[in-house]
Every structure is written in structure tokens, then in C-alpha cells.
Design a protein around this motif. Structure first.
Motif: not given
Length: 338
Positions: A222-228
Motif C-alpha cells: 500500500d502507498l502511505c503518507a506520513w506527516r510528523p
């Protein structure tokens, strides 16, 4: 290739950087939207290893970093600045090695701060990351050890809208994140995310005045996105292997993030969603011809802020491009070979 290799210059013209054997080649539009120049070798005749990191400052200058062979079994990092695509880039300048000497330690990444100073990051081969930063008035600071721990290859460097430089890297347990607290300061390790990250799939993008987003593929595909500071969000199944290309753009009046990736079928897949609103969902739409296995994809916007997509294949040297049509949605023009 690490970083955006399709760039818009100060004059609005687009340029691309391509790996070709032991050289880096540059091509540029002769005029905005016009025909493209023939490939030109960057930085003189120096032989390079087939790796390139690219970063661009707010001044439009491109900073290029690669490894070059030195003596048998050893290599050193080199840097070049390209002020305008229609001018020759500066010669490759040796900038050293995180351990003073030795073989290649990993894929470099480069970002440029608001003052135009390049920041060169490279895995040090001992599980950490080393930094070499330009001085504002020329020359380079000493090598800095940013620590880390079991850092894997393929870090993603990015400059936030604040002009401060940030870095993401994969480790066996997930991701680690460094950020400059002040302009010109050494980036510090700020946060660690525990997640099943597939190394070599990181791509970072500035997505708001105070935050950047890193995209990665997890071990389930899966393609995921993360912002600290937040939990990671799953977007959709990755279209193919490797990192995605990403760009901010206006679609029908909305601030959107557009992603592109070479799909498993060999074509380019596109997906868009409102920037930083991952729960809105996204889905892939494929476009263009089937591409070689080594084809790379990159996104940019032209002088009219239209989305431009490019694919480049080191094995064939072919450069294909398409632009968004002047109509609602994400309709694209036919792909053309430059």
C-alpha cells in the motif's frame, strides 16, 4: 535517481537530467512549451557511477550530486551547480567522503535551503547519515554525523515552505525524520515512526507552510503518507515498485497533490487528492504507452502552472512528455517524444 529530475527554470523553461552510462545528460526546452535541445553532458568529461541526486533552490538553480570512481575500490562524492539549463553546468567538484576515503556508502540526497545552500545527505555505511552543507559565501562546512541507526538506502530530502531542510530515511522499524530548527542549523533527529516501510520507496513533498509529507510503500504494497506529529495514512495500493513522483498543483480551483508511478502494466498511473486530506481518497488512472522496466517518472508544473509529466529510460534514452489540457479535471495531452 533521487529527487526531481524534471525542473522548471527561472525563465519558465523546463529541463531534464538523465543518466547515461558514466555521464549525466541535460536537455532543455528551447522556449516555454517549445522543442527540446539535444542532450548535453553535464560537468565535463569526468566519469561517474550511475547515480544522481538532484535538488533545486528557490533561485531556480539545480544542484547535482553523484559518486565518481577515484582509485581502485574507492569513490568520492562530486557536486555541480547548473544555473540555467541553456548554459553549461559547473564542472564536477570533488566534495569528499563521509569517512574521508572508501567505497560508495549509499545513494545521496540533496535539498537546497532558502539561502541557496545545498545540503548533501548520504548514508554513511555504518547505519547513520552524514551531512555536508554549503557555506553561504562559498565552500563547504565539515562533514556532520546525524546519527540514525540501521538507516537503509534511499533517503528523501526536502525543503519546506519555511526554507528549512528536512530528511526522511527508512530503518528496519519504520522511518526516522530530521529537521532544521533554524536556517543554517544542523538538522536534528525529531521523530521516529514505527511502520512496515519498504526501503527505496520514499518521496517527500512540502505540503503546507509548516509541514512536509513523505510518501512510502509499506510491506503489504500500500502507498502511505506520513506527516510528523500525525499517524500515517493509507492512500491506495501502489501502482508499481519504487518511489512515486509527486507535485502540488491546482485542479479545478483546489490545492491538490498529484502522484504518478510506473504501474505494473508498464504505463504511467496518476492519482490526485486534496493536499493533506488523505481520507478524501484517491484512485489510479493509467495513461500513455507501455514503458521499459527501467523507466522513471517525474512531475512538474510549467510557466503557466500546468502539470507536466515526463518519463525517461536510461536503457533507451527516450524522453516522453505530456501536459494537462486546459479543461476541467486531469485530462492530458497525447504523450510526445522530445
Amino acid at each position: 535517481m533521487n529527487g526531481d529530475w524534471l525542473l522548471r527554470g527561472r525563465d519558465g523553461r523546463l529541463s531534464v537530467y538523465q543518466l547515461s552510462g558514466d555521464a549525466v545528460l541535460c536537455r532543455a526546452e528551447r522556449g516555454p512549451g517549445g522543442p527540446w535541445s539535444a542532450p548535453r553532458r553535464v560537468g565535463g568529461d569526468q566519469r561517474l557511477h550511475p547515480v544522481l541526486a538532484v535538488g533545486q533552490g528557490a533561485d531556480g538553480y539545480a544542484h547535482l550530486v553523484s559518486w565518481r570512481p577515484t582509485v581502485k575500490g574507492e569513490s568520492g562524492l562530486v557536486h555541480s551547480t547548473h544555473f540555467r539549463p541553456h548554459l553549461a553546468a559547473l564542472d564536477w567538484n570533488p566534495v569528499g567522503h563521509p569517512h574521508k576515503k572508501g567505497d560508495r556508502t549509499g545513494t545521496p540526497a540533496v535539498a537546497v535551503d532558502a539561502q541557496g545552500r545545498a545540503h548533501l545527505f548520504v548514508p554513511d555505511g555504518d547505519g547513520g547519515v552524514s551531512l555536508l552543507a554549503q557555506k553561504e559565501k562559498g565552500g563547504w562546512e565539515p562533514w556532520r554525523d546525524l546519527k540514525g541507526g540501521e538507516v537503509r538506502d534511499g533517503p528523501a530530502a526536502v525543503t519546506g515552505e519555511s526554507g528549512r531542510v528536512e530528511l526522511y530515511a527508512a530503518v528496519p522499524q519504520g522511518l526516522v525524520y530530521w529537521r532544521q530548527e533554524e536556517p543554517g542549523a544542523q538538522p536534528v533527529l525529531r521523530e521516529t515512526l514505527r511502520a512496515p516501510v519498504r526501503p527505496g520507496t520514499l518521496r517527500a513533498l512540502a505540503t503546507s507552510p509548516d509541514r512536509t509529507t513523505v510518501f512510502y510503500t509499506d510491506t503489504s504494497g500500500d502507498l502511505c503518507a506520513w506527516r510528523p506529529g500525525d499517524a500515517p495514512a493509507t492512500l491506495l495500493p501502489a501502482a508499481g515498485p519504487g518511489p512515486v513522483a509527486a507535485v502540488r498543483c491546482a485542479l479545478d480551483g483546489y490545492d491538490c497533490t498529484l502522484l504518478a508511478q510506473r504501474s505494473a502494466s508498464g504505463r504511467v498511473a496518476f492519482a490526485a487528492y486534496p493536499t493533506e486530506v488523505e481520507p478524501a481518497g484517491a484512485w489510479w488512472t493509467e495513461s500513455g504507452p507501455q514503458l521499459p522496466l527501467d523507466a522513471l517518472v517525474c512531475l512538474a508544473t510549467d510557466e503557466e502552472d500546468r502539470v507536466v509529466a515526463a518519463t525517461s529510460s536510461p536503457s533507451t534514452g527516450r524522453l516522453l512528455l505530456t501536459r494537462r489540457k486546459d479543461e476541467p479535471g486531469l485530462a492530458l495531452e497525447a504523450w510526445q517524444e522530445a
